[in-house]
Write an enzyme that holds these catalytic residues in place. Structure first.
Site, mmCIF file in Angstrom:
data_model
loop_
_atom_site.group_PDB
_atom_site.id
_atom_site.type_symbol
_atom_site.label_atom_id
_atom_site.label_comp_id
_atom_site.label_asym_id
_atom_site.label_seq_id
_atom_site.Cartn_x
_atom_site.Cartn_y
_atom_site.Cartn_z
ATOM 1 C CE1 TYR A 1 -4.133 -2.302 5.267
ATOM 2 C CE2 TYR A 1 -3.530 -0.033 4.811
ATOM 3 C CZ TYR A 1 -3.889 -1.293 4.372
ATOM 4 O OH TYR A 1 -3.977 -1.539 3.022
ATOM 5 C CB SER B 1 -0.848 0.000 1.276
ATOM 6 O OG SER B 1 -1.460 1.257 1.483
HETATM 7 N N1 NAP Z 1 -8.874 -0.663 -1.245
HETATM 8 C C1 NAP Z 1 -7.876 0.125 -0.870
HETATM 9 O O1 NAP Z 1 -8.041 1.346 -0.750
HETATM 10 C C2 NAP Z 1 -6.490 -0.455 -0.683
HETATM 11 C C3 NAP Z 1 -5.383 0.414 -0.740
HETATM 12 C C4 NAP Z 1 -4.111 -0.101 -0.570
HETATM 13 C C5 NAP Z 1 -3.933 -1.463 -0.353
HETATM 14 N N2 NAP Z 1 -5.034 -2.299 -0.300
HETATM 15 C C6 NAP Z 1 -4.794 -3.718 -0.063
HETATM 16 O O2 NAP Z 1 -5.367 -4.458 -1.130
HETATM 17 C C7 NAP Z 1 -5.649 -5.791 -0.682
HETATM 18 C C8 NAP Z 1 -7.035 -6.190 -1.144
HETATM 19 O O3 NAP Z 1 -7.989 -5.359 -0.517
HETATM 20 P P1 NAP Z 1 -9.306 -4.867 -1.270
HETATM 21 O O4 NAP Z 1 -9.176 -3.407 -1.483
HETATM 22 O O5 NAP Z 1 -9.603 -5.724 -2.435
HETATM 23 O O6 NAP Z 1 -10.358 -5.049 -0.073
HETATM 24 P P2 NAP Z 1 -11.655 -5.964 0.081
HETATM 25 O O7 NAP Z 1 -12.604 -5.720 -1.047
HETATM 26 O O8 NAP Z 1 -12.137 -5.687 1.470
HETATM 27 O O9 NAP Z 1 -11.114 -7.463 -0.035
HETATM 28 C C9 NAP Z 1 -10.395 -8.063 1.001
HETATM 29 C C10 NAP Z 1 -10.297 -9.559 0.756
HETATM 30 O O10 NAP Z 1 -9.550 -10.136 1.838
HETATM 31 C C11 NAP Z 1 -10.300 -11.216 2.357
HETATM 32 N N3 NAP Z 1 -10.103 -11.370 3.785
HETATM 33 C C12 NAP Z 1 -10.300 -10.441 4.759
HETATM 34 N N4 NAP Z 1 -10.108 -10.985 5.962
HETATM 35 C C13 NAP Z 1 -9.793 -12.287 5.746
HETATM 36 C C14 NAP Z 1 -9.503 -13.378 6.598
HETATM 37 N N5 NAP Z 1 -9.496 -13.236 7.938
HETATM 38 N N6 NAP Z 1 -9.230 -14.591 6.051
HETATM 39 C C15 NAP Z 1 -9.256 -14.736 4.712
HETATM 40 N N7 NAP Z 1 -9.512 -13.749 3.845
HETATM 41 C C16 NAP Z 1 -9.785 -12.541 4.355
HETATM 42 C C17 NAP Z 1 -11.768 -10.879 2.080
HETATM 43 O O11 NAP Z 1 -12.520 -12.092 2.019
HETATM 44 P P3 NAP Z 1 -13.542 -12.642 3.126
HETATM 45 O O12 NAP Z 1 -14.114 -11.452 3.828
HETATM 46 O O13 NAP Z 1 -14.542 -13.409 2.321
HETATM 47 O O14 NAP Z 1 -12.722 -13.530 3.998
HETATM 48 C C18 NAP Z 1 -11.658 -10.235 0.713
HETATM 49 O O15 NAP Z 1 -11.679 -11.213 -0.290
HETATM 50 C C19 NAP Z 1 -5.480 -5.764 0.856
HETATM 51 O O16 NAP Z 1 -4.235 -6.336 1.187
HETATM 52 C C20 NAP Z 1 -5.472 -4.276 1.184
HETATM 53 O O17 NAP Z 1 -4.730 -4.002 2.360
HETATM 54 C C21 NAP Z 1 -6.295 -1.821 -0.464
#
Ligand code: NAP
Length: 253
Positions: free
Chosen positions: A150, A137
């Site tokens: 985080y 990130s």
């Molecule tokens: N969106 C942003 O602004 C942003 C910015 C920078 C970095 N990121 C990073 O991008 C990555 C993906 O995030 P996203 O934006 O796609 O968010 P998201 O839509 O909330 O997706 C998160 C995913 O992680 C899974 N997850 C969460 N807790 C879990 C657990 N305990 N066990 C297994 N799976 C779990 C969720 O699945 P379940 O709930 O079904 O388990 C979901 O598939 C993350 O590493 C996040 O830190 C996001």
């Protein structure tokens, strides 16, 4: 050979699954919401004629990487590409947080990706090829008050990825860390963020850029020009107190 994607039930993970399916990769999709994973698996396997395995697992539990790899081995599968994507954040001061939730962030965002990478590497080394994508990130580049754990967790992901890139580059294994800024996924809803007025980037753009960057040789990249200037030029030069103040304002929305 399979591509293992953690957090494939929404956001970036679902898009990675779609893009790798289009490239003809067999997939292993992991998350807790197996109904979503099953629906995605049905769509991708029938649409692209690939094998899609679904594993429902809580990756924030202690011992999760070992348990997941044991299940993958039990199914007789091998991992050629690992996408360490699952992650979550909370937006509140440490003193108002449940300690267990902070610990889960470290477990899911740090311990699980490190544990999975360490477990897939020996076989990749034997084959002389493999790919590990870690989702970090822009938060990796500065501490963020109210997102303290985080931001720190993503610093670990970035630092770990870059060192691993160096260790593995002569062995045919491509390691890449992606550093996106805020994106429209379920991420901020899950973080219970309210009133955020941040410019959001497209998760599709991030995934497509990540796949393009794999063809290059950089250990990591920051998505977007403004994010890059902020992280590489402004933050390293600005006084730390100012960086903390501005980062705090952004986290609060
Ligand atoms: N969106 C942003 O602004 C942003 C910015 C920078 C970095 N990121 C990073 O991008 C990555 C993906 O995030 P996203 O934006 O796609 O968010 P998201 O839509 O909330 O997706 C998160 C995913 O992680 C899974 N997850 C969460 N807790 C879990 C657990 N305990 N066990 C297994 N799976 C779990 C969720 O699945 P379940 O709930 O079904 O388990 C979901 O598939 C993350 O590493 C996040 O830190 C996001």
């Amino acid at each position: 050979m399979h591509t293992l994607i953690t957090g494939a039930s929404s956001g970036l993970g679902t898009i990675f699954a779609d893009r790798f399916a289009r490239r003809g990769h067999d997939l292993i999709l992991v998350a807790r919401r197996t109904d979503r994973l099953e629906a995605l698996a049905t769509r991708l396997s029938s649409g692209y004629g690939i094998d899609v395995q679904v594993i429902g697992q809580d990756l924030a539990r202690e011992g999760a990487p070992e348990a997941l790899m044991t299940e993958i081995e039990r199914r007789g599968l091998e991992v050629d590409v690992l996408v360490n994507n699952a992650g979550f954040a909370t937006i509140r001061p440490v003193k108002d947080s449940t300690p267990g939730t902070l610990e889960k962030q470290v477990q899911l965002n740090c311990v699980t990706p490190v544990g999975l990478a360490a477990r897939v590497l020996p076989a990749m080394r034997e084959r002389g090829r493999g790919t590990i994508i870690n989702i970090a990130s822009t938060g990796a580049y500065q501490p963020i008050p109210d997102m303290a754990v985080y931001a720190a967790s993503k610093s670990l992901v970035l630092s770990f990825s870059e060192a691993l890139w160096y260790e593995e580059k002569k062995h045919g294994i491509r390691v890449l860390a992606a550093c996106p800024g805020p994106m429209n996924t379920e991420f901020f809803d899950n973080a219970e963020a309210t009133g955020l007025a941040l410019p959001m980037q497209s998760p599709d753009h991030l995934v497509d850029t990540t796949l393009k960057k794999l063809d290059g040789s950089a250990p990591s990249f920051i998505d977007g020009f403004a994010n890059t200037v902020l992280a590489k030029v402004i933050i390293p030069r600005a006084p730390k107190k100012l960086v903390l103040k501005v980062a705090h304002r952004i986290a609060l929305g």
